[in-house]
Design an enzyme around this catalytic site. Structure first.
Site, PDB file in Angstrom:
ATOM      1  N   TYR A  28      -7.702   6.181   5.882  1.00 55.64           N
ATOM      2  CA  TYR A  28      -6.443   6.510   5.200  1.00 55.64           C
ATOM      3  C   TYR A  28      -6.292   5.677   3.934  1.00 55.64           C
ATOM      4  CZ  TYR A  28      -1.444   6.759   4.184  1.00 55.64           C
ATOM      5  OH  TYR A  28      -0.231   6.917   3.550  1.00 55.64           O
ATOM      6  N   SER A 112       7.699   1.698  -0.412  1.00 56.55           N
ATOM      7  CA  SER A 112       7.503   3.129  -0.226  1.00 56.55           C
ATOM      8  C   SER A 112       8.598   3.706   0.666  1.00 56.55           C
ATOM      9  CB  SER A 112       6.135   3.392   0.424  1.00 56.55           C
ATOM     10  OG  SER A 112       6.017   4.750   0.812  1.00 56.55           O
ATOM     11  N   TYR A 135      11.356   9.602  -2.329  1.00 57.00           N
ATOM     12  CA  TYR A 135      10.850  10.965  -2.269  1.00 57.00           C
ATOM     13  C   TYR A 135      12.065  11.882  -2.143  1.00 57.00           C
ATOM     14  CZ  TYR A 135       6.006   9.477  -1.689  1.00 57.00           C
ATOM     15  OH  TYR A 135       4.772   8.938  -1.887  1.00 57.00           O
ATOM     16  N   ARG A 170      -6.230  16.074   3.310  1.00 54.90           N
ATOM     17  CA  ARG A 170      -7.163  15.025   2.928  1.00 54.90           C
ATOM     18  C   ARG A 170      -8.259  14.964   3.995  1.00 54.90           C
ATOM     19  NH1 ARG A 170      -2.185  10.957   1.677  1.00 54.90           N
ATOM     20  NH2 ARG A 170      -1.496  11.955  -0.262  1.00 54.90           N
ATOM     21  N   LYS A 257       7.990   8.403 -11.452  1.00 57.94           N
ATOM     22  CA  LYS A 257       6.588   8.101 -11.131  1.00 57.94           C
ATOM     23  C   LYS A 257       5.815   9.380 -10.839  1.00 57.94           C
ATOM     24  CE  LYS A 257       3.855   5.342  -7.821  1.00 57.94           C
ATOM     25  NZ  LYS A 257       3.037   6.425  -7.217  1.00 57.94           N
ATOM     26  N   HIS A 281      -1.381   9.249  -8.320  1.00 57.74           N
ATOM     27  CA  HIS A 281      -1.254   8.924  -6.901  1.00 57.74           C
ATOM     28  C   HIS A 281      -2.564   8.376  -6.333  1.00 57.74           C
ATOM     29  CE1 HIS A 281       2.137   9.499  -4.062  1.00 57.74           C
ATOM     30  NE2 HIS A 281       1.218   9.243  -3.161  1.00 57.74           N
ATOM     31  N   ARG A 284      -5.145  10.875  -4.821  1.00 54.99           N
ATOM     32  CA  ARG A 284      -4.899  11.390  -3.480  1.00 54.99           C
ATOM     33  C   ARG A 284      -4.214  12.761  -3.462  1.00 54.99           C
ATOM     34  NH1 ARG A 284      -5.239   7.717   0.623  1.00 54.99           N
ATOM     35  NH2 ARG A 284      -3.451   8.508   1.795  1.00 54.99           N
TER      36      ARG A 284
END
Length: 396
Positions: A28, A112, A135, A170, A257, A281, A284
């Site tokens: 990860y 975060s 977010y 991913r 961002k 990012h 990612r």
């Protein structure tokens, strides 16, 4: 053996981190998306940024000024800690370790929204040096509520992330079966059992949870259903209407961002942003994107010299920080680098990462003959002809 001898650079800490944490956590942390072309491009583009030294200086420059002012606050160095989701999965208590290190170094750290540490606990440690990454929520009432909570917690700077309009696939995470909540099987149990320090630390702090998202999910859901609900809650683009609504509610500093074009940068400013954060990012999200250091000069040229521009995605050294500053950034943020340090070393990892990056940056400026981080753009090699444009850091 001292930490400098054992871990003289971030890459050494990355190698140690790979051994100290379970494979699913490592995959990860290290991974990008798709074939990870974007991840490689971030590194390769930085390596192509060249600087031209001036050794015959008028005054000594071996003790350059590294301090800078960003969004009205002075910091002792031009770099800080990026938001990293699920950082507690890589090393339990990573947020708290890095928050203490950021305060000691007088550097900013961004929590975060997907952190495993609650915003109030982080703010207690980080104080004014702590920023919050938001977010956007698809439900307006929930978005309004979270902004109210962030403000009530005392944060002065809000970082709105715009580059995750949808959940991504991913490959590395799919291969190792990474999920929230974690799936327990024989392979997972074996990885945990063979990393006893990580397992013990996790047992003491608890299973990683999205503590800053959980309050906005309906009560009584299972961990699996809660994760599904929260994923849907953050789905969708941050439209100009949404960003303007956030600006109208948020009275502190607002940073956008995930900007990768001059057009998005201008739109963000039109919506009331105080600063722009250039980011892909960390490679990612989109495997066909430019690197941030490639798009940075055009964004700086479009916005002019007075708009604060931050950048991340790829830096691992003090030299990389200098490259980004020379290319037009005011401030550099590093994410993986700091998590590597904590995963490799533990409680002293954050302090060691700050110390070595600061010394690498100092050495770079001294080697260039650059007396201040503000002067770094004058040392950027602008043409392929060696030595033709260098004027001891002074712009013609």
């Amino acid at each position: 053996m001292t930490l400098d001898q054992k871990f003289p650079c971030i890459d050494d800490m990355a190698s140690a981190a790979a051994r100290r944490i379970p494979h699913f956590a490592w995959e990860y942390l290290r991974g990008g998306i798709g074939r990870e072309v974007g991840l490689q491009r971030n590194r390769q583009a930085l390596d192509r940024v060249l600087l031209e030294p001036c050794y015959l200086t008028k005054e000594p420059a071996n003790r350059p000024e590294l301090g800078t002012t960003l969004l009205g606050q002075h910091f002792d160095m031009p770099f800080g800690v990026s938001p990293v989701g699920l950082s507690g999965l890589m090393w339990p208590g990573a947020v708290e370790i890095l928050a203490r290190a950021a305060v000691a170094a007088n550097a900013p750290m961004v929590l975060s929204h997907f952190a495993t540490t609650h915003m109030s606990d982080f703010r207690t440690i980080a104080g004014r040096n702590g920023w919050f990454q938001l977010y956007s929520f698809s439900k307006p009432d929930a978005l309004k509520a979270v902004i109210e909570d962030v403000a009530a917690t005392g944060f002065e700077t809000l970082v709105v992330t715009i580059d995750i309009p949808t959940a991504t696939r991913r490959d590395r995470e799919l291969r190792v079966g990474l999920s929230v909540p974690p799936k327990i099987n024989l392979n997972t149990l074996w990885q945990v059992a063979t990393h006893p320090r990580w397992a013990l630390a996790t047992a003491m702090t608890g299973i990683p949870r999205f503590r800053n998202l959980k309050p906005y999910a309906p009560k009584g859901l299972s961990m699996a259903k809660e994760a599904e609900y929260l994923t849907e809650l953050v789905e969708g683009h941050v439209t100009t209407e949404v960003l303007s609504r956030i600006r109208a509610q948020w009275t502190g500093k607002l940073v956008v961002k995930g900007v990768m074009t001059a057009e998005d940068a201008r739109i963000a400013l039109d919506c009331g942003a105080d600063g722009i954060w250039v980011s892909n990012h960390g490679g990612r999200q989109l495997d066909a994107a430019w690197s941030t250091v490639e798009v940075l000069p055009a964004i700086r040229a479009a916005l002019g010299p007075n708009v604060p521009i931050m950048i991340d995605s790829g830096p691992r050294t003090g030299l990389d920080i200098a490259r980004m500053l020379a290319s037009g950034a005011d401030f550099v943020f590093l994410g993986r680098a700091f998590i590597f340090a904590v995963a490799a070393i533990g409680a002293r990892g954050g302090d060691h990462a700050f110390a070595l990056l600061r010394e690498e940056l100092r050495c770079t400026l001294a080697q260039l003959g650059c007396r201040s981080v503000r002067d770094l753009p004058g040392f950027l090699a602008k043409t392929p002809v060696p030595g033709e444009t260098a004027r001891c850091g002074l712009t013609p």
